[in-house]
Scaffold this motif. Structure first.
Motif, PDB file in Angstrom:
ATOM      1  N   LYS A 156       0.776  -1.398  -0.081  1.00  0.00           N
ATOM      2  CA  LYS A 156       0.020   0.035   0.075  1.00  0.00           C
ATOM      3  C   LYS A 156       0.852   1.086  -0.048  1.00  0.00           C
ATOM      4  CE  LYS A 156      -3.906  -2.119   2.368  1.00  0.00           C
ATOM      5  NZ  LYS A 156      -4.980  -2.104   3.478  1.00  0.00           N
ATOM      6  N   ARG A 157       2.012   1.117   0.882  1.00  0.00           N
ATOM      7  CA  ARG A 157       2.971   2.485   0.746  1.00  0.00           C
ATOM      8  C   ARG A 157       4.221   1.996   1.079  1.00  0.00           C
ATOM      9  NH1 ARG A 157      -0.053   1.980   5.423  1.00  0.00           N
ATOM     10  NH2 ARG A 157      -1.933   3.238   4.284  1.00  0.00           N
ATOM     11  N   PRO A 158       5.236   2.967   0.789  1.00  0.00           N
ATOM     12  CA  PRO A 158       6.607   2.524   0.662  1.00  0.00           C
ATOM     13  C   PRO A 158       7.123   2.447   2.500  1.00  0.00           C
ATOM     14  CG  PRO A 158       6.535   4.428  -0.581  1.00  0.00           C
ATOM     15  CD  PRO A 158       5.157   4.345  -0.123  1.00  0.00           C
ATOM     16  N   GLY A 159       8.165   1.306   2.620  1.00  0.00           N
ATOM     17  CA  GLY A 159       8.513   1.218   3.930  1.00  0.00           C
ATOM     18  C   GLY A 159       8.216   0.136   4.520  1.00  0.00           C
ATOM     19  N   GLY A 160       9.152  -0.834   5.089  1.00  0.00           N
ATOM     20  CA  GLY A 160       8.951  -2.239   5.666  1.00  0.00           C
ATOM     21  C   GLY A 160       8.778  -3.436   4.766  1.00  0.00           C
ATOM     22  N   VAL A 161       8.726  -3.046   3.403  1.00  0.00           N
ATOM     23  CA  VAL A 161       8.586  -4.326   2.499  1.00  0.00           C
ATOM     24  C   VAL A 161       9.920  -5.349   2.354  1.00  0.00           C
ATOM     25  CG1 VAL A 161       8.282  -5.111   0.229  1.00  0.00           C
ATOM     26  CG2 VAL A 161       6.740  -3.286   1.046  1.00  0.00           C
ATOM     27  N   THR A 162      10.913  -4.601   2.260  1.00  0.00           N
ATOM     28  CA  THR A 162      12.207  -5.179   2.378  1.00  0.00           C
ATOM     29  C   THR A 162      12.507  -6.306   3.672  1.00  0.00           C
ATOM     30  OG1 THR A 162      13.089  -3.584   0.551  1.00  0.00           O
ATOM     31  CG2 THR A 162      14.536  -5.151   1.659  1.00  0.00           C
ATOM     32  N   ILE A 163      12.202  -5.488   4.588  1.00  0.00           N
ATOM     33  CA  ILE A 163      12.610  -6.261   5.716  1.00  0.00           C
ATOM     34  C   ILE A 163      11.659  -7.303   6.085  1.00  0.00           C
ATOM     35  CG2 ILE A 163      11.532  -4.739   7.389  1.00  0.00           C
ATOM     36  CD1 ILE A 163      14.856  -6.173   7.979  1.00  0.00           C
ATOM     37  N   ASN A 164      10.500  -7.168   5.609  1.00  0.00           N
ATOM     38  CA  ASN A 164       9.479  -8.004   5.878  1.00  0.00           C
ATOM     39  C   ASN A 164       9.598  -9.461   4.865  1.00  0.00           C
ATOM     40  OD1 ASN A 164       8.039  -6.697   7.998  1.00  0.00           O
ATOM     41  ND2 ASN A 164       6.684  -5.860   6.312  1.00  0.00           N
ATOM     42  N   LEU A 165      10.195  -9.055   3.674  1.00  0.00           N
ATOM     43  CA  LEU A 165      10.695 -10.012   2.719  1.00  0.00           C
ATOM     44  C   LEU A 165      11.780 -11.063   3.390  1.00  0.00           C
ATOM     45  CD1 LEU A 165      10.557  -8.555  -0.783  1.00  0.00           C
ATOM     46  CD2 LEU A 165       9.374 -10.744  -0.103  1.00  0.00           C
ATOM     47  N   ALA A 166      12.763 -10.215   4.133  1.00  0.00           N
ATOM     48  CA  ALA A 166      13.969 -10.807   4.655  1.00  0.00           C
ATOM     49  C   ALA A 166      13.384 -11.749   5.734  1.00  0.00           C
ATOM     50  CB  ALA A 166      14.791  -9.809   5.135  1.00  0.00           C
ATOM     51  N   GLY A 167      12.478 -11.386   6.503  1.00  0.00           N
ATOM     52  CA  GLY A 167      12.032 -12.091   7.748  1.00  0.00           C
ATOM     53  C   GLY A 167      11.462 -13.257   7.079  1.00  0.00           C
ATOM     54  N   ALA A 168      10.514 -13.230   5.994  1.00  0.00           N
ATOM     55  CA  ALA A 168       9.958 -14.362   5.486  1.00  0.00           C
ATOM     56  C   ALA A 168      10.872 -15.477   4.947  1.00  0.00           C
ATOM     57  CB  ALA A 168       8.975 -13.854   4.335  1.00  0.00           C
ATOM     58  N   VAL A 169      11.697 -14.893   4.253  1.00  0.00           N
ATOM     59  CA  VAL A 169      12.956 -15.840   3.564  1.00  0.00           C
ATOM     60  C   VAL A 169      13.759 -16.453   4.757  1.00  0.00           C
ATOM     61  CG1 VAL A 169      15.065 -16.012   2.142  1.00  0.00           C
ATOM     62  CG2 VAL A 169      12.886 -14.523   1.287  1.00  0.00           C
ATOM     63  N   PHE A 170      13.997 -15.765   5.706  1.00  0.00           N
ATOM     64  CA  PHE A 170      14.614 -16.355   6.957  1.00  0.00           C
ATOM     65  C   PHE A 170      14.154 -17.443   7.547  1.00  0.00           C
ATOM     66  CE2 PHE A 170      14.719 -16.204  11.655  1.00  0.00           C
ATOM     67  CZ  PHE A 170      15.933 -16.819  11.838  1.00  0.00           C
ATOM     68  N   ILE A 171      12.633 -17.245   7.827  1.00  0.00           N
ATOM     69  CA  ILE A 171      11.905 -18.077   8.283  1.00  0.00           C
ATOM     70  C   ILE A 171      11.828 -19.562   7.537  1.00  0.00           C
ATOM     71  CG2 ILE A 171       9.662 -19.148   9.283  1.00  0.00           C
ATOM     72  CD1 ILE A 171       9.138 -16.399  10.067  1.00  0.00           C
ATOM     73  N   MET A 172      11.698 -19.319   6.115  1.00  0.00           N
ATOM     74  CA  MET A 172      11.573 -20.547   5.226  1.00  0.00           C
ATOM     75  C   MET A 172      12.892 -21.274   5.269  1.00  0.00           C
ATOM     76  SD  MET A 172       9.119 -19.266   2.271  1.00  0.00           S
ATOM     77  CE  MET A 172       9.538 -17.550   1.918  1.00  0.00           C
ATOM     78  N   GLY A 173      14.374 -20.514   5.449  1.00  0.00           N
ATOM     79  CA  GLY A 173      15.350 -21.159   5.211  1.00  0.00           C
ATOM     80  C   GLY A 173      15.632 -21.853   6.648  1.00  0.00           C
ATOM     81  N   TYR A 174      15.216 -21.211   7.586  1.00  0.00           N
ATOM     82  CA  TYR A 174      15.526 -21.746   8.931  1.00  0.00           C
ATOM     83  C   TYR A 174      14.773 -22.761   9.350  1.00  0.00           C
ATOM     84  CZ  TYR A 174      16.005 -21.997  14.129  1.00  0.00           C
ATOM     85  OH  TYR A 174      16.310 -22.277  15.338  1.00  0.00           O
TER      86      TYR A 174
END
Length: 307
Positions: A130-148
């Motif tokens: 919806k708006r800029p901010g937080g997207v990249t860090i949330n993507l990193a969190g999702a990829v971290f959980i899927m990797g871990y």
């Protein structure tokens, strides 16, 4: 605390052993144990998402669940697909070119599903943008959980499907006896803190005691269950490698929890905490155990078998 742990541990061990026996009797391996693992993965994803949320990260939950479950299920399907080639043997895997073909196929499948999970994570963030901010860090969190969770838990599936129940149960026994030894010896003789800022109750004496318990468990399993020759090279180094990886996994779980100001991942399991508190040591020990059986134990057995 100890009484609560025992009240949970004894019935849990009985249930796991019963399911393992049923799983071994069924024509398709993993059918009885996979649902237990998937349910555990669901709780693990929920707890890790809550921990990240406490730290200010908010990955799309549906994307994390879909990506993580996709990896585990696809890993099992790949294993079942290779079963007709008889790449599974009770207690030991097949040696030679066929084993390398199997390992390469399984690795490719897991990498493809991990890539699919990343695509799901991107799709989820695109849909809710919806708006800029937080997207990249949330993507990193999702990829971290899927990797871990997704990627590393696949090694638990691979260990069971490739080498059978004995190596899997050995890995679990060594890790949990390492935990038990560290707790017991630390309570009795612990004086020097191992990581005071990260895990104040862990001591160097307890860590050494845990390694001794883990190595003795490895010796017992190799000697009694006989999944491979009970040589010093096998039981000593396998026990040390898996116990050390389990200790690292325990500290890794503590690192995540301490970073967001939590002591336990949840309060679902009396005397233990949450599913992450129960599984954190196994998550990092599984790849080490699988690596050992693929590149060390098999090669030692192969060399011994040569005329």
């Amino acid at each position: 605390m100890l009484k609560q742990r025992l009240l949970f541990a004894l019935p849990a061990i009985a249930v796991i052993l019963a399911l393992a026996y049923i799983d071994e009797m069924l024509p398709i391996k993993g059918v009885a144990l996979l649902p237990v693992l998937l349910v555990s993965l669901g709780f693990l994803c929920g707890e890790l998402l809550d921990l990240l949320s406490a730290g200010g990260l908010h990955p799309r939950r549906s994307s994390v669940y879909i990506g993580t479950f996709l990896m585990a299920v696809c890993c099992w399907v790949i294993c079942v697909g290779h079963y007709h080639e008889r790449l599974y043997f009770p207690g030991m895997g097949q040696l030679g070119d066929v084993a390398w073909k199997w390992a390469a196929g399984a690795a490719m499948g897991i990498l493809f599903t991990f890539a699919g999970g990343i695509l799901v994570a991107f799709a989820g963030e695109i849909l809710r943008y919806k708006r800029p901010g937080g997207v990249t860090i949330n993507l990193a969190g999702a990829v971290f959980i899927m990797g871990y969770l997704g990627l590393l838990v696949c090694f638990i599936i691979l260990l069971r499907m490739t080498y059978g129940l004995v190596p899997l149960l050995m890995m679990i026994a060594i890790v949990k006896m390492n935990d038990t030894g560290a707790y017991t010896v630390g309570r009795m003789f612990g004086r020097h803190k191992m990581a005071p800022e990260l895990s104040p109750k862990k001591t160097i004496e307890g860590g050494i005691g845990g390694l001794v318990f883990g190595v003795l468990t490895s010796w017992f399993c190799f000697s009694v269950l006989n999944p491979a020759p009970a040589t010093v090279t096998n039981w000593l180094f396998f026990g040390l490698a898996v116990a050390l990886a389990g200790s690292l996994g325990d500290l890794a779980g503590s690192l995540i929890k301490r970073d967001v100001g939590k002591k336990d991942s949840s309060s679902l399991i009396p005397g233990i905490g949450g599913f992450l508190d129960l599984f954190d040591s196994l998550i990092l020990a599984a790849p080490v155990a699988f690596f050992w059986w693929t590149f060390c134990v098999e090669k030692i057995v192969y060399l011994i078998a040569q005329p």
